[in-house]
Design an enzyme around this catalytic site. Sequence first.
Site, mmCIF file in Angstrom:
data_model
loop_
_atom_site.group_PDB
_atom_site.id
_atom_site.type_symbol
_atom_site.label_atom_id
_atom_site.label_comp_id
_atom_site.label_asym_id
_atom_site.label_seq_id
_atom_site.Cartn_x
_atom_site.Cartn_y
_atom_site.Cartn_z
ATOM 1 N N HIS A 93 0.830 -1.215 0.000
ATOM 2 C CA HIS A 93 0.000 0.000 0.000
ATOM 3 C C HIS A 93 0.857 1.255 0.000
ATOM 4 O O HIS A 93 1.818 1.349 0.755
ATOM 5 C CB HIS A 93 -0.950 -0.003 1.214
ATOM 6 C CG HIS A 93 -2.031 -1.036 1.078
ATOM 7 N ND1 HIS A 93 -1.774 -2.381 1.193
ATOM 8 C CD2 HIS A 93 -3.337 -0.917 0.759
ATOM 9 C CE1 HIS A 93 -2.890 -3.045 0.969
ATOM 10 N NE2 HIS A 93 -3.854 -2.195 0.704
ATOM 11 N N SER A 148 -6.721 3.430 -5.523
ATOM 12 C CA SER A 148 -6.175 4.205 -4.404
ATOM 13 C C SER A 148 -6.409 5.700 -4.622
ATOM 14 O O SER A 148 -6.774 6.426 -3.683
ATOM 15 C CB SER A 148 -4.678 3.908 -4.231
ATOM 16 O OG SER A 148 -4.150 4.612 -3.145
ATOM 17 N N GLU A 201 -10.045 6.495 -3.867
ATOM 18 C CA GLU A 201 -10.313 6.369 -2.429
ATOM 19 C C GLU A 201 -9.742 7.562 -1.667
ATOM 20 O O GLU A 201 -10.429 8.153 -0.817
ATOM 21 C CB GLU A 201 -9.707 5.055 -1.900
ATOM 22 C CG GLU A 201 -10.503 3.835 -2.352
ATOM 23 C CD GLU A 201 -9.735 2.527 -2.310
ATOM 24 O OE1 GLU A 201 -10.294 1.513 -2.768
ATOM 25 O OE2 GLU A 201 -8.586 2.497 -1.845
ATOM 26 N N CYS A 204 -9.218 1.966 5.813
ATOM 27 C CA CYS A 204 -10.222 1.973 4.741
ATOM 28 C C CYS A 204 -10.750 3.405 4.620
ATOM 29 O O CYS A 204 -11.650 3.813 5.345
ATOM 30 C CB CYS A 204 -11.350 0.990 5.042
ATOM 31 S SG CYS A 204 -12.574 0.979 3.725
#
Length: 177
Positions: free
Chosen positions: A73, A90, A93, A128
Amino acid sequence: MTARSPRTLSDINALSAEAFELHFAGVLEHSPRYARVVAQARPFASAEAVARAFATAFDTGSQEEQVALIRAHPDLAGKAALAGELTSESASEQASAGLDRLTPAEYEEFHALNAAYHERFGLPYVVCVRENTKASIFEGARRRLANTPEQERAAALHEIGRIARLRVLDLIQGDER
Ligand code: GUN
């Protein structure tokens, strides 16, 4: 990885293993190989079952594999984000919580939190983002710095399961979730 159009669950259950892998390649960040494992668990009765299969695939991995998945990540609001080098998942988000448009003071604070987190755990801070706000993402970074490394690995994997679930739901057409 570019965003893929959602497909019905019956389509997904009938895809070749290769096509399944391609469809779900972006569910776990930079880790398409898990989609190959999940393809073998078909047929699925619901999108939630697909999401659970991804969680099972990494929960049953070795600690080394789990750490590699966490390290896949990018830092939130980090160098890759500034350089436009994020996966499309990503990027969208991070944008959903406004992490792509922090004020200079917020950037500075977040970079300091990311650095402290790396220093303590040797991992990127994973949360998240779509289930949080900018404020709760900052607060979570401060709070989780007090965790033990074991607690933190578990927290990161829990968050990765939540991220994966939302990415899976995006890839399966609505009425069959
Ligand atoms: N939460 C949701 N997406 C991401 C990501 O790409 N990186 C990190 N660190 N956390 C996330």
